[in-house]
Structure formats: structure tokens, C-alpha cells
Design a protein around this motif. Sequence first.
Motif, short mmCIF file in Angstrom:
data_model
loop_
_atom_site.label_atom_id
_atom_site.label_comp_id
_atom_site.label_asym_id
_atom_site.label_seq_id
_atom_site.Cartn_x
_atom_site.Cartn_y
_atom_site.Cartn_z
N THR A 95 45.82 27.98 -60.33
CA THR A 95 44.47 28.43 -60.64
C THR A 95 43.54 27.25 -60.84
OG1 THR A 95 45.41 30.36 -61.75
CG2 THR A 95 43.08 29.89 -62.16
N MET A 126 39.41 26.31 -61.79
CA MET A 126 38.06 26.74 -62.17
C MET A 126 37.06 25.76 -61.57
SD MET A 126 36.13 27.18 -65.87
CE MET A 126 36.52 28.91 -66.12
N THR A 169 43.96 30.62 -56.59
CA THR A 169 43.12 31.57 -57.31
C THR A 169 41.99 30.75 -57.91
OG1 THR A 169 44.99 33.00 -57.86
CG2 THR A 169 43.03 33.17 -59.26
N LYS A 182 38.36 30.60 -60.13
CA LYS A 182 37.42 31.18 -61.07
C LYS A 182 36.12 30.38 -60.98
CE LYS A 182 40.26 34.20 -62.90
NZ LYS A 182 40.02 35.66 -62.83
N TYR A 199 32.40 29.56 -62.35
CA TYR A 199 31.58 29.67 -63.56
C TYR A 199 30.24 28.98 -63.38
CZ TYR A 199 29.56 28.18 -67.98
OH TYR A 199 28.67 27.91 -68.98
N ILE A 219 38.56 34.70 -55.20
CA ILE A 219 37.48 34.10 -55.97
C ILE A 219 36.85 35.16 -56.87
CG2 ILE A 219 35.34 32.76 -55.87
CD1 ILE A 219 36.04 32.17 -52.90
N SER A 220 36.69 34.84 -58.14
CA SER A 220 36.06 35.78 -59.05
C SER A 220 35.23 35.04 -60.10
CB SER A 220 37.12 36.66 -59.74
OG SER A 220 38.04 35.86 -60.47
N ALA A 232 33.80 33.89 -63.76
CA ALA A 232 34.53 33.61 -65.00
C ALA A 232 33.57 33.16 -66.08
CB ALA A 232 35.58 32.53 -64.75
N GLU A 233 33.98 33.36 -67.30
CA GLU A 233 33.28 32.79 -68.45
C GLU A 233 33.94 31.44 -68.77
OE1 GLU A 233 30.61 33.99 -69.92
OE2 GLU A 233 30.60 35.74 -68.59
N GLU A 273 37.26 31.22 -70.61
CA GLU A 273 38.51 31.50 -69.90
C GLU A 273 39.25 30.23 -69.53
OE1 GLU A 273 38.34 34.51 -66.75
OE2 GLU A 273 36.38 35.12 -67.55
N ASP A 327 42.60 29.42 -71.02
CA ASP A 327 43.81 30.10 -70.59
C ASP A 327 44.89 29.10 -70.19
OD1 ASP A 327 44.62 32.60 -70.43
OD2 ASP A 327 43.18 33.23 -68.94
N PHE A 376 45.09 27.84 -66.52
CA PHE A 376 44.15 26.92 -65.90
C PHE A 376 44.74 25.52 -65.82
CE2 PHE A 376 40.79 30.09 -66.53
CZ PHE A 376 40.17 29.98 -65.29
#
Length: 285
Positions: free
Chosen positions: A5, A7, A28, A30, A32, A71-72, A74-75, A78, A81, A84
Motif C-alpha cells: 500500500t 499513500m 493499492t 490511497k 490524500y 485507487i481510493s 483517504a484521510e 489513515e 495504519d 502503510f
Amino acid sequence: MKMKTIMVAGAGQMGAGIAQTAAEAGFTVKLYDWEPETVTKGLHRIKTNLEKEQAIGRKSQKETDAVFSRISPAELTEAGDADFDFIIEAIAENKKAKAELFDTLDKICPPHAVLASNTSSLPITELAAATKRPEKVIGMHFMNPVPVMELVEVIRGLATSEETAETVKKLAVRMNKTPVEVNDFPGFISNRILMPMINEAVYCLYEGAASKEAIDEVMKLGMRHPMGPLTLADFIGLDTCLSIMEVLYAGLGDPKYRPCPLLRKYVSAGWLGKKSGRGFYEYGR
């Protein structure tokens, strides 16, 4: 480190391109940004890019859907996590804002996470100093447009570990890029050479040496550049060009890096290039 993952912090033109490229590599992702609307625009830009590739036969519908599904939004919270592994910062070229973001990421990210900056000119050592994990901070400078351009400049800070550097190089290769390690000097190599050329082209226009069209044509036809320097400046963003020139001027102390007054004037007027609808040229918005 086996990464799953990533970010991307910053969903503008560069951040969206990095997110797309990472998703195409199977990660994956994220995405932001502190402005949710920018994330929405970034996702739209990615979807449009993927659809263009599908339209010319480079991707199937199934491949396009698969990439986009990875792709999504994210805050920032996150990032704490445990999943990450890697964060790529791609916000505006502002040292204070980047340092503040790195300080926040350092506090919330898991201890193993690498913090990389897509800065195009700022010292990695100074960004790393905003954290308590300088050995895991590194520069990972992508070129624009990210999905197309092969190069990634890899820049170590003073404390960056060998393990972190190797992780970034392997990640770049997995993202179908060619990593080239350069030293932590203002502007690194790409922008230390490119931006003074653009700045000189602006001086040529400022001093009336030729029209903008003529300046661009000379460099395209005479030097085989794919686009002229003033057009390229519009695509990069005149505010970004000015920021980089200011970093070069302050960091190297040589008057040859002094930003052209015309560049400053255009930025002050809000003529930032293609993204604002007007720079050296006018663009439909």
C-alpha cells in the motif's frame, strides 16, 4: 520491505500521475489532499487518462477498471495504519508546507514507513530534519507527465539509509521508471539545468529579443525540443518555475539564477500557465 500500500499526499497534477503509475504497477493506492475537491479532480484526471489509453488500444476495459479500482480517497489519519509502507508527498513546492506535512506524517505513520518527497528542488536533508526518522526520508522526483516520463531522480539526505535508497530504487523500477541517483543540491540535476533555460527564454521575451512564438520555434526546430521553453513553462506552471528559480538563487547564491521580473509579474497576476487558463499563451478552461 515488501510493499503493498502506498499513500500519495497531494492530488494535483503530479500526485494524480504518481497515484496512477503506482496503481498500474499493482499497488493499492490511497490518495490524500487537504482539499477534498482536489482529490475528486485528481481521480477524474486519472480516469480520463486511463480512458484515453483504452481508446487507443493500450489498455483493455478490464485493465482500466482494475487500475482505477486500486485507487481510493483517504484521510491523512489513515497513514497511521500498519498497512502503510510508503508515503509519497506531492504537494506544492513550498518548504514550510512540506516540512509541516513531514512532521505530521512522522508522528502518525508506522515506524517502518518510508517518507518520500516528490520535491523538484528543495533540500531533502532539511525535510528529513522535520522528522525523527531522517534515515527513512528520501527524495523521489518524478517527471511530468508521470505516467509517460521514464526518469525518477533519487535524492538521499545526509541521514538517508542505504536500505531506504535501495527500497526507492526497486519501487521506481517496479513502477516502470529508471531511477537515477543524484546528490542533494538545490534543483538536483533536472531542474538545475532545465529551469535556467526556461528563465533565459523568459528574459528573451522580457527584453524583446523575439516573440514568444519565435522563441519556442527556435528551440523546437533548431534544438529538437518537443515543445518550446515558454510552452513547457506553461505546462509545468509558472508558479512552480518561479519557486524553483528562487530555490536555485537562494541556495547557490549566483546571480545567473535570478528569476526574470516578467516571470514574477505573471505569477503575481495569477497567470500561472495552462492550469489557470493563461500564462505565456492562452488556454481554454
